[in-house]
Scaffold this active site. Structure first.
Site, PDB file in Angstrom:
ATOM      1  N   ARG A   1      43.426  60.353 138.053  1.00 24.67           N
ATOM      2  CA  ARG A   1      43.420  60.407 136.722  1.00 24.67           C
ATOM      3  C   ARG A   1      44.310  61.371 137.352  1.00 24.67           C
ATOM      4  NH1 ARG A   1      41.847  63.945 138.988  1.00 24.67           N
ATOM      5  NH2 ARG A   1      41.504  65.550 137.076  1.00 24.67           N
ATOM      6  N   GLY A   2      44.239  62.885 136.095  1.00 28.21           N
ATOM      7  CA  GLY A   2      44.909  64.182 135.443  1.00 28.21           C
ATOM      8  C   GLY A   2      46.724  64.039 135.158  1.00 28.21           C
ATOM      9  N   ALA A   3      47.427  64.762 134.183  1.00 29.80           N
ATOM     10  CA  ALA A   3      48.484  63.814 133.829  1.00 29.80           C
ATOM     11  C   ALA A   3      50.305  63.838 135.034  1.00 29.80           C
ATOM     12  CB  ALA A   3      48.805  65.130 133.447  1.00 29.80           C
TER      13      ALA A   3
ATOM     14  N   ARG B   1      46.208  54.758 129.110  1.00 30.24           N
ATOM     15  CA  ARG B   1      45.721  56.239 128.256  1.00 30.24           C
ATOM     16  C   ARG B   1      46.887  56.635 127.860  1.00 30.24           C
ATOM     17  NH1 ARG B   1      42.546  59.976 132.451  1.00 30.24           N
ATOM     18  NH2 ARG B   1      41.285  60.003 130.556  1.00 30.24           N
TER      19      ARG B   1
ATOM     20  N   GLN C   1      35.351  65.954 136.633  1.00 25.32           N
ATOM     21  CA  GLN C   1      35.859  66.025 137.123  1.00 25.32           C
ATOM     22  C   GLN C   1      35.605  68.197 138.136  1.00 25.32           C
ATOM     23  OE1 GLN C   1      36.398  65.587 134.425  1.00 25.32           O
ATOM     24  NE2 GLN C   1      37.632  63.900 134.277  1.00 25.32           N
TER      25      GLN C   1
ATOM     26  N   ASP D   1      47.191  68.263 129.633  1.00 24.16           N
ATOM     27  CA  ASP D   1      48.011  66.846 129.334  1.00 24.16           C
ATOM     28  C   ASP D   1      48.812  67.381 128.673  1.00 24.16           C
ATOM     29  OD1 ASP D   1      44.966  67.038 130.353  1.00 24.16           O
ATOM     30  OD2 ASP D   1      45.905  65.104 130.714  1.00 24.16           O
TER      31      ASP D   1
ATOM     32  N   ASN E   1      44.466  69.866 126.833  1.00 27.79           N
ATOM     33  CA  ASN E   1      43.793  69.636 128.139  1.00 27.79           C
ATOM     34  C   ASN E   1      42.174  69.251 128.000  1.00 27.79           C
ATOM     35  OD1 ASN E   1      43.596  69.985 130.926  1.00 27.79           O
ATOM     36  ND2 ASN E   1      42.301  71.608 131.030  1.00 27.79           N
ATOM     37  N   LYS E   2      41.529  69.409 129.358  1.00 31.43           N
ATOM     38  CA  LYS E   2      40.352  68.624 128.984  1.00 31.43           C
ATOM     39  C   LYS E   2      39.251  68.733 127.767  1.00 31.43           C
ATOM     40  CE  LYS E   2      38.984  65.398 131.015  1.00 31.43           C
ATOM     41  NZ  LYS E   2      39.985  64.050 129.948  1.00 31.43           N
TER      42      LYS E   2
HETATM   43  O1  MRU Z   1      40.680  63.192 131.926  1.00 32.25           O
HETATM   44  P1  MRU Z   1      41.388  63.234 133.430  1.00 32.25           P
HETATM   45  O2  MRU Z   1      40.609  63.583 134.414  1.00 32.25           O
HETATM   46  O3  MRU Z   1      43.060  62.636 133.886  1.00 32.25           O
HETATM   47  O4  MRU Z   1      41.538  65.089 132.809  1.00 32.25           O
HETATM   48  C1  MRU Z   1      42.244  65.576 133.549  1.00 32.25           C
HETATM   49  C2  MRU Z   1      43.068  66.858 132.631  1.00 32.25           C
HETATM   50  O5  MRU Z   1      42.771  67.024 132.020  1.00 32.25           O
HETATM   51  C3  MRU Z   1      43.518  68.053 133.918  1.00 32.25           C
HETATM   52  O6  MRU Z   1      43.154  69.532 133.825  1.00 32.25           O
HETATM   53  C4  MRU Z   1      44.901  67.468 133.585  1.00 32.25           C
HETATM   54  O7  MRU Z   1      45.587  66.345 133.824  1.00 32.25           O
HETATM   55  C5  MRU Z   1      46.055  68.677 133.846  1.00 32.25           C
HETATM   56  S1  MRU Z   1      46.025  68.302 136.364  1.00 32.25           S
HETATM   57  C6  MRU Z   1      47.670  68.837 136.555  1.00 32.25           C
END
Ligand code: MRU
Length: 369
Positions: free
Chosen positions: A53-55, A90, A202, A243, A253-254
């Site tokens: 996970r993470g963009a 996603r 996370q 993201d 973002n999250k």
């Molecule tokens: O749902 P996730 O864990 O994929 O969400 C991740 C985030 O929101 C991160 O802050 C974002 O992807 C930046 S990662 C460098």
């Protein structure tokens, strides 16, 4: 980054067979396990279920998925089908589309017999570039932390971050955490307030684990604590990831990021988003209107996972009444007016269209609105 003395990236290709290796992020911080992914459907499931996970990492993983597709059947029909399946895994992180759009036309321009070889090369290149890009973000963000260190009355620079935008969310280094790793390595005292980041935690599971492994002082806080700590003068700076960021500088973002930005604004605390240019969606201007927000399973809210301290086993328990419904929007949008700057691989830009386009003129032209 180092894990128990060995260097790891969050994703890598096996040397002699079509296999993608990733760290299973659903098991951290309690177990460190490497998973092997051999098919496009393995890749899709690992993105959807947040094994990765993470963009930026989602983008790199999707690129590896197209490579796997090309190794089994390099016809245009199969690559197009894999593209669609991967794209649907996603919805919010635009790096997914960015990586697939970068790879597919280049692959289709090659003879089918060479596509598998070429796909591996491109996927590897996307992973390697991500590492260099995030290191660049780290260098630019380091200057901010260094300035904050000179002006802070606290003995360490206190930085709040949300979710995990560390090396696990990218191929290496991370985005929001890259400047923090670099500041620590440069001898600048830092302390990180880590938002737990409900519902998937996370921050508590991944960011805290990364910071601990790197020896960086940190404290995990309930998501609701940040505003209070800001009022108490205990936070100098906020740095989060993204993201998807609009060409005008709205940052998605999250979920929960927006509330931290509001509190930071009210308390005059600088709030930065750190992101690679692959996270900027040059096709959109209004984040609240144009960014698709992922709705995840309500069970991520009604249940929680952790380690049973008596048995040591990973376990999942319900925390809401059986009959209560739950909702789980996974991201939110922070409008640009609350953001002091966007830390990119090319430098720090104001959260505005003029500043982002000035920094990335070619990318901004690629997909004019
Ligand atoms: O749902 P996730 O864990 O994929 O969400 C991740 C985030 O929101 C991160 O802050 C974002 O992807 C930046 S990662 C460098």
């Amino acid at each position: 980054m180092q894990v128990n003395g060995s260097h790891f990236r969050s994703i890598w290709l096996a040397d002699d067979n079509p296999e993608v290796l990733v760290i299973d992020q659903t098991l951290l911080p309690f177990a460190f396990e490497v998973r092997s992914l051999g098919t496009v459907s393995d890749i899709v499931l690992s993105i959807r279920n947040m094994v990765v996970r993470g963009a930026p990492l989602i983008g790199a993983t999707a690129a590896c998925g197209l490579y796997l597709a090309a190794t089994t059947d390099s016809t245009e029909a199969n690559l197009q089908a894999a593209y669609q399946d991967l794209l649907a895994s996603r919805p919010t992180a635009v790096n997914l589309r960015w990586a697939l759009d970068r790879m597919l036309p280049l692959l289709l321009a090659k003879p089918a017999s060479t596509r598998a070889w070429f796909a591996r090369k491109l996927a590897q290149q996307i992973c390697d570039e991500d590492v260099a890009t995030n290191s660049g973000i780290g260098n630019h963000g380091l200057s901010l932390i260094s300035q904050a260190s000179n002006s802070s009355s606290n003995c360490a620079v206190n930085i709040l971050t949300h979710c995990n935008a560390g090396w696990l969310a990218t191929v290496d280094w991370g985005t929001a955490l890259a400047p923090i790793f670099k500041a620590h390595d440069a001898g600048i005292p830092v302390h990180v307030w880590v938002d737990e980041t409900r519902p998937r935690n996370q921050g508590a599971s991944l960011t805290a684990w990364e910071l601990g492994a790197h020896g960086i002082p940190h404290t995990v806080i309930a998501d609701n604590a940040g505003g209070h700590l800001m009022q108490q003068g205990k936070i100098d700076l906020c740095i989060v990831g993204s993201d998807r960021t609009t060409r005008t500088g709205d940052v998605c973002n999250k979920i929960g990021t927006y509330l931290k930005a509001l509190a930071a604004y009210d308390n005059g605390i600088p709030f930065y988003a750190a992101l690679p240019s692959s996270t900027i969606d040059w096709t959109i201007r209004d984040g609240c209107r144009d960014i698709p927000i992922e709705e995840r399973s309500a069970e991520e809210v009604s249940h929680i996972r952790g380690r049973d301290t008596e048995t040591g086993n990973l376990t999942r328990i319900r925390i809401t009444p059986d009959n209560s419904s739950a909702a789980n929007p996974a991201f939110d949008v922070t409008p640009r007016k609350y953001i002091n700057g966007i830390i990119t691989e090319r430098g720090i830009a104001k959260a505005s269209e003029e500043a982002l386009v000035a920094l990335f003129p070619r990318e901004a032209e690629t997909r004019p609105i």
